[in-house]
Scaffold this motif. Structure first.
Motif, PDB file in Angstrom:
ATOM      1  N   UNK A 100     -27.499  -4.019 -18.717  1.00 38.65           N
ATOM      2  CA  UNK A 100     -28.669  -4.221 -19.577  1.00 38.65           C
ATOM      3  C   UNK A 100     -29.659  -5.172 -18.909  1.00 38.65           C
ATOM      4  N   UNK A 101     -29.109  -6.264 -18.361  1.00 38.89           N
ATOM      5  CA  UNK A 101     -29.967  -7.242 -17.687  1.00 38.89           C
ATOM      6  C   UNK A 101     -30.684  -6.573 -16.523  1.00 38.89           C
ATOM      7  N   UNK A 103     -31.443  -3.561 -16.108  1.00 34.15           N
ATOM      8  CA  UNK A 103     -32.399  -2.545 -16.547  1.00 34.15           C
ATOM      9  C   UNK A 103     -33.632  -3.145 -17.226  1.00 34.15           C
ATOM     10  N   UNK A 104     -33.565  -4.444 -17.620  1.00 40.87           N
ATOM     11  CA  UNK A 104     -34.699  -5.066 -18.309  1.00 40.87           C
ATOM     12  C   UNK A 104     -34.706  -4.832 -19.806  1.00 40.87           C
ATOM     13  N   UNK A 105     -33.533  -4.494 -20.366  1.00 39.34           N
ATOM     14  CA  UNK A 105     -33.416  -4.330 -21.819  1.00 39.34           C
ATOM     15  C   UNK A 105     -33.704  -5.670 -22.504  1.00 39.34           C
ATOM     16  N   UNK A 106     -34.388  -5.628 -23.648  1.00 43.30           N
ATOM     17  CA  UNK A 106     -34.735  -6.874 -24.340  1.00 43.30           C
ATOM     18  C   UNK A 106     -33.576  -7.417 -25.153  1.00 43.30           C
ATOM     19  N   UNK A 107     -32.836  -6.546 -25.832  1.00 45.96           N
ATOM     20  CA  UNK A 107     -31.790  -7.025 -26.745  1.00 45.96           C
ATOM     21  C   UNK A 107     -30.623  -6.060 -26.764  1.00 45.96           C
ATOM     22  N   UNK A 108     -29.411  -6.617 -26.768  1.00 46.59           N
ATOM     23  CA  UNK A 108     -28.200  -5.804 -26.868  1.00 46.59           C
ATOM     24  C   UNK A 108     -27.520  -6.096 -28.196  1.00 46.59           C
ATOM     25  N   UNK A 133     -25.862 -12.948 -20.848  1.00 46.66           N
ATOM     26  CA  UNK A 133     -27.113 -12.624 -21.526  1.00 46.66           C
ATOM     27  C   UNK A 133     -28.154 -13.703 -21.284  1.00 46.66           C
ATOM     28  N   UNK A 134     -27.732 -14.946 -21.444  1.00 43.54           N
ATOM     29  CA  UNK A 134     -28.685 -16.058 -21.326  1.00 43.54           C
ATOM     30  C   UNK A 134     -29.258 -16.103 -19.920  1.00 43.54           C
ATOM     31  N   UNK A 135     -28.383 -15.951 -18.933  1.00 43.95           N
ATOM     32  CA  UNK A 135     -28.845 -16.003 -17.545  1.00 43.95           C
ATOM     33  C   UNK A 135     -29.824 -14.868 -17.266  1.00 43.95           C
ATOM     34  N   UNK A 136     -29.635 -13.742 -17.922  1.00 49.35           N
ATOM     35  CA  UNK A 136     -30.481 -12.593 -17.647  1.00 49.35           C
ATOM     36  C   UNK A 136     -31.642 -12.426 -18.611  1.00 49.35           C
TER      37      UNK A 136
END
Lengths: 712, 712
Positions: A100-101, A103-108, A133-136
């Motif tokens: 996800x990170x 790919x540039x997804x905003x929220x999982x 998540x936080x790092x990305x």
């Protein structure tokens, strides 16, 4: 009404939460072909709702899922999905989040359970996900959550069975619930009540996005009319307070259920989600501070959200009552009093008009029209006109019992009330009535709030009045707590604590610490009044128990001897710093003022009546953070026993300004020194007509054992 | 169940009320051919319901009415009708009642309004009717009432539109309502809730038959399961108390709404019906005394009647909770605490069984089964078996949210719970769930109470527990108040009042009334302790205000001078009987004990905490009539601040027996002398560890102005 799901200006960059709540495209990791499975449900809902954006199932074994193209990897999905719904087992989540990170997804959104709510090893797994998540720069919903929904765009990113029966049509009601099951239950109740849910989100373990974050975002959306929230415990007290402040600034009512008030409930809440709950009374204080309405029951939550959704708030608490039988008027008077509405009488001119209109009916508020209107429905119209026009009530409740359900009279009553409230649609008119759902809907469409029970109608109108008052109040300014003291705060004796607090402005009686009978005698001569004498020792928190206190002392030398002898006998181990002599206190009302440190909200200031009876009645008011003098005055006036301070039965009123200043000063001290101070206790504080005095002081640091005063 | 509407033994003579509620034949005076008119409605209902007895319309202009034979006069009707329903205007009523008397009718129902509820001239008309009826042995329902109904026999003797939709099938629910409109509303709500109403009666102006009379009769009927009552005010306090005692003796739950608690409501109630309302707090005391459950709202009234109708009461307050999602368990814990149910933990053996059964679920009370049962419904069965078998709870609430509504799971959940509660049907199992009415009915038929809201379920189970406790308690014996005192009671000084009350056994401090400084000095020497000195005057009720009190007196002669000088200056008109000297009081908890005369219930005894803060909290307990020592002890323990008397935080406990004896003594004095005594006030009363002492006494007679202490 046009239900926007895009910001007006496309040039404004979208925040991650904008993208999460209003995605343009959605990826579903682990999407199943079977629409009845958890991993297939959200895709099924999205397709059925006709989601306006892109839908990209990811399934490493299939080319199509539920009839649309599936992708083997997230990387293969065209473009950048705003949201990834992750229906994968725990062991695959870390890798999924990394994708996800990338790919540039905003929220999982993580549906899987088995994390912090199960204990330590689960908490470790959860921390790992949060770190990725936080790092990305990826926002997380869950784990152990049921996802989110935006009905206007058909974005149903949840597997909750609450939406099995269909997607709500877009509407102004927003639901933010820590528990997914409870949130689904609310969605069901809203549908039954004809309330249109526009946004729905369940936050589960709240590893990143919590209910407060959602309230803050929802409060900024024009189309939201009311936010219904369910909390077991807040993860971040400051964030919750900021979110409630945002909601008030945007005039969005927040109706909130916070469970875990009881001891058994608090234990159950802790095992259900992984959040650290603050003391329940502190939540009351926080909700009251920002005008969020705490609903005690689910029924109340739905009733009040229903009333708020209309967006019509009363200007005040004056309530008019119209009935077709007197008994319901009596019942409504009782309910109005219960919730603080004012069944004020009609002016004489209006009463005269009622007498002329309907000689058999009553000519005041509550107005019983009797059954005479059966012959002439315009009597109902004119009665409402007199109540609003002549009585100028802020809201009116009409009680029509089972008559609206009558095929003969039902529509006529509705039209008659509608005609009578024409010109007063800016004030809420509530009707108590029993009827089939379609009849209720027709009454609602005519502009009325409909309730099946007198008590619930009065309760909801009173809630609207309270919320309107909170919108109208100017928020207290943020208060600078000042700089921390340079004094040592650890293991302070009473005298030392007094000195530290006197330094920052807390008023105490003058005192003298004496170390022998001669200096006691000298000090007594100087004071020249009757004295109180108390032992001073860092080892003795409860001085009376060891004979360490004498009152009305005239022979200070003798008192010094007898106190020190008794204490030495009772606690030979205690270090003795001396005996503190102070003039006997003037007469005043005894209070207790203190601060404590809440696990979630930090320093909390309390004022309460002193004395043993008041303690049994738990008459205390709390407030989080640095308290302004004005807010401190509100705290004092919020005590049930406030009359004791404002001149009860001819007794002199206390100097409320002085008392408020003392409370504010103590709160600022606690906040400024929050890194060290766990609690401050001034007990008693004497509120006198001309001043306020603290008679005793105790400061406990975090490294010491905390004092326990009951906050709820 | 066979629904009897005749006594088992036909040889037992039928009382007038038996004949009224279970008539064998009914006459309708003024019966109209038009079934939509008030005068035609009851006949229409009777015909439609297939009333099992004779129906005799009386109409002086027609030979048939609504298709059946009509009679020109009541005298022409064959046989003796048990009931006459009178649909005639006021001016014809007196003659009609005389005809009823002549015919031997047992009870007449008067629908017409315009009597005592409209003012004095209407009251005069009503008195005339009552006189005719009383002289002729005829019972009256109304005027201004909507009549009565017995659904098992099809006797629908009312024109209430509540029965427009059909006659209820016979059932155990009885409704007795002063207001006909409210009673009709209740009948509607019962139908919606699936509750079968067997008896329904509206009493209107209660010129003869009142709600109490109806409760008494209904409580004696085997088929009645619960009595729902609505009161605006009782006409006869003794009759109401006797009726509630009858209901308790027959183990018939009475759930009652008494409106008019608020000031505005009391005024509205007085104008709606013609009854004299007692103070609202006294009703609370009466209901509590006999275990009648006072419902605060209509919704609560229906909820609790619904729970009672099943006839299954818990043995105690231990509550088990089973949920399919933890949040609801937390909500239920909070609700249980709110209503005094005990969410006790499970024994370890039962916890171990839960862990084995469902490792992901919780292993204690509340028990969250999580969603695992979706795969295996027997998990629900076994969980209930463990809660009842292993936890031995007195009742269990299962929270299943919206799942029972699911076509897939609904019936399976029901069967699984049914299997799990097999063998425990003598304990109430309540389910919180949302579903369509037919699903709810199916669950109810399986033996469960169904509620849509956690709070309402917990509230209803707590009400069942309270009612069961009241059934189990042995009623207090009637207490002989003793003979009236021969003393003069009018215009008594404090000293005289003390003497009168000391005579009947109220303990006071010893005292000496002195008339000059010399005798003051002599008395002080005799007491040889510090004294309190108070002015004694029949003209000064509040002695402190005029400087008439000194405490800690060591120089009694000087105190005599200063007190008499101050009082003479402040109130030169006051007659002075002297100065009363008493030893300074020992330390103890300050209470106030008093009696007052309620307009409806007569002498009422009160105990409350003394002091200004307690007064603000209105912590008082009342009881009507002569109070036994045991009941007085219950009164004291019913104070919210009772902990102050039972050893709070290591403080010594008061001598509760002595305190209870004092309360009982004062109550017997007030009752024995009720013809003269309006109120007694002992303030303060000191409850000490070794004794109880009254320090001051005031007796007010009916001819004087009454004292006003707040009873609610």
């Amino acid at each position: 009404m046009s239900l926007l799901h895009e910001p007006a200006d496309p040039a404004v960059p979208r925040s991650p939460l904008d993208r999460a709540f209003r995605p343009r495209s959605v990826a579903i990791l682990g999407a199943s072909d079977d629409p009845t499975r958890i991993s297939g449900r959200a895709l099924h809902y999205l397709l059925r709702a006709g989601f306006s954006g892109g839908i990209f199932p990811v399934n490493n074994k299939r080319d199509t899922v539920q009839g649309i193209t599936a992708y083997r990897n997230l990387a293969d999905v065209p473009g950048t999905p705003d949201v990834a719904l992750i229906a994968l087992p725990s062991r695959l989540l870390a890798a999924a989040l990394r994708e996800c990170v990338a790919k540039g997804v905003a929220a999982a959104v993580i549906y899987a359970a088995g994390f912090a709510e199960t204990g330590e090893s689960g908490a470790g797994l959860q921390d790992e996900l949060v770190e990725i998540a936080r790092a990305g720069g990826l926002r997380l919903f869950g784990p152990n959550c049921l996802g989110l929904m935006n009905s206007a765009s058909g974005f149903v990113g949840t597997f909750s069975s609450a939406f099995d029966a269909g997607t709500p049509k877009g509407g102004g009601v927003a639901i933010a619930s820590q528990s997914g099951a409870y949130g689904g239950h609310l969605a069901y109740l809203c549908r039954e009540r004809g309330l249109d849910v526009g946004y729905w989100v369940s936050t589960g373990n709240e590893s990143d996005v919590d209910v407060a974050t959602c309230i803050d975002w929802l409060a900024r959306q024009d189309e939201v009319t009311v936010i219904m929230a369910y909390l077991e415990g807040a993860t971040d007290g400051d964030r919750l307070r900021a979110a409630l402040a945002t909601a008030r600034a945007h005039r969005k009512p927040v109706v909130i259920t916070k469970v875990g008030k009881s001891a058994a409930g608090a234990v159950a809440a802790a095992s259900h989600t992984a959040s650290l709950a603050g003391a329940d009374g502190v939540y009351d204080a926080v909700f009251a501070e920002f005008g969020a309405y705490r609903a005690r029951t689910t029924q109340e939550l739905v009733d009040i959200a229903y009333a708020c959704d209309r967006g019509v708030f009363p200007r005040g608490r004056r309530l008019g009552i119209v009935t077709v039988s007197g008994g319901f008027g009596v019942e409504l008077c009782d309910a109005a009093e219960r919730y603080g509405l004012d069944v004020a009488g009609l002016p004489e001119a209006a009463r005269a008009r009622l007498r002329e209109l309907n000689p058999m009916g009553s000519d005041d508020n509550p107005c019983d029209t009797t059954a005479n209107w059966l012959n002439d429905p315009s009597l109902i119209t004119k009665t409402f006109q007199i109540m609003y026009g002549g009585g100028d009530y802020d809201s009116v409740i009409g009680s029509f019992t089972i008559l609206p359900d009558s095929p003969t009279f039902g529509a006529g009553i509705r039209d008659a009330i509608r005609a009578g409230t024409e010109g007063y649609l800016d004030r809420p008119t509530a009707l108590c009535m029993q009827a089939r759902p379609d009849v209720v809907r027709a009454y609602e469409e005519a502009g009325f709030l409909v309730f099946g029970d007198s008590d619930r109608a009065a309760h909801a109108l009173a809630a609207l009045a309270r919320i309107a008052e909170s919108f109208a109040a100017s928020p207290h300014e943020a208060l600078d707590p000042g700089t921390p003291t340079e004094a040592n705060l650890s293991g302070l004796s009473e005298a030392d604590a007094q000195e530290v607090l006197a330094e920052v402005g807390v008023p105490f009686l003058p005192s003298r610490l004496v170390h022998d009978r001669e200096s006691a005698d000298a000090a007594a001569r100087e004071f020249a009044v009757a004295l109180a004498a108390k032992i001073v020792s860092p080892d003795l928190a409860h001085k009376t128990d060891v004979g360490g206190v004498e009152l009305d002392v005239t022979d200070a030398a003798a008192a010094f001897d007898s106190i020190t002898t008794r204490v030495a006998a009772a606690r030979p181990d205690a270090r003795i710093d001396g005996v503190l002599l102070t003039p006997m206190a003037p007469s005043g009302v005894e209070l207790i003022v203190g601060t404590s440190t809440d696990a979630v909200f930090g320093p909390v200031t309390m004022v309460g009546l002193g004395g043993v009876a008041a303690e049994l009645h738990r008459d205390v008011v709390l407030r989080v953070g640095a308290v302004t003098v004005e807010a401190a005055r509100e705290m004092v006036l919020g005590l049930r026993s406030a009359a004791l301070l404002t001149g009860h039965r001819g007794a002199p009123a206390a100097d409320l300004d002085a008392l408020a200043r003392l409370i504010s000063t103590v709160s600022r001290f606690a906040v400024a020194n929050r890194d060290r101070v766990a609690s401050v206790e001034l007990n008693p504080v004497l509120a006198c007509p001309d001043r306020t005095l603290a008679l005793d002081a105790l400061i406990i640091t975090h490294s010491q054992k905390g004092t326990t005063w009951i906050s709820d």
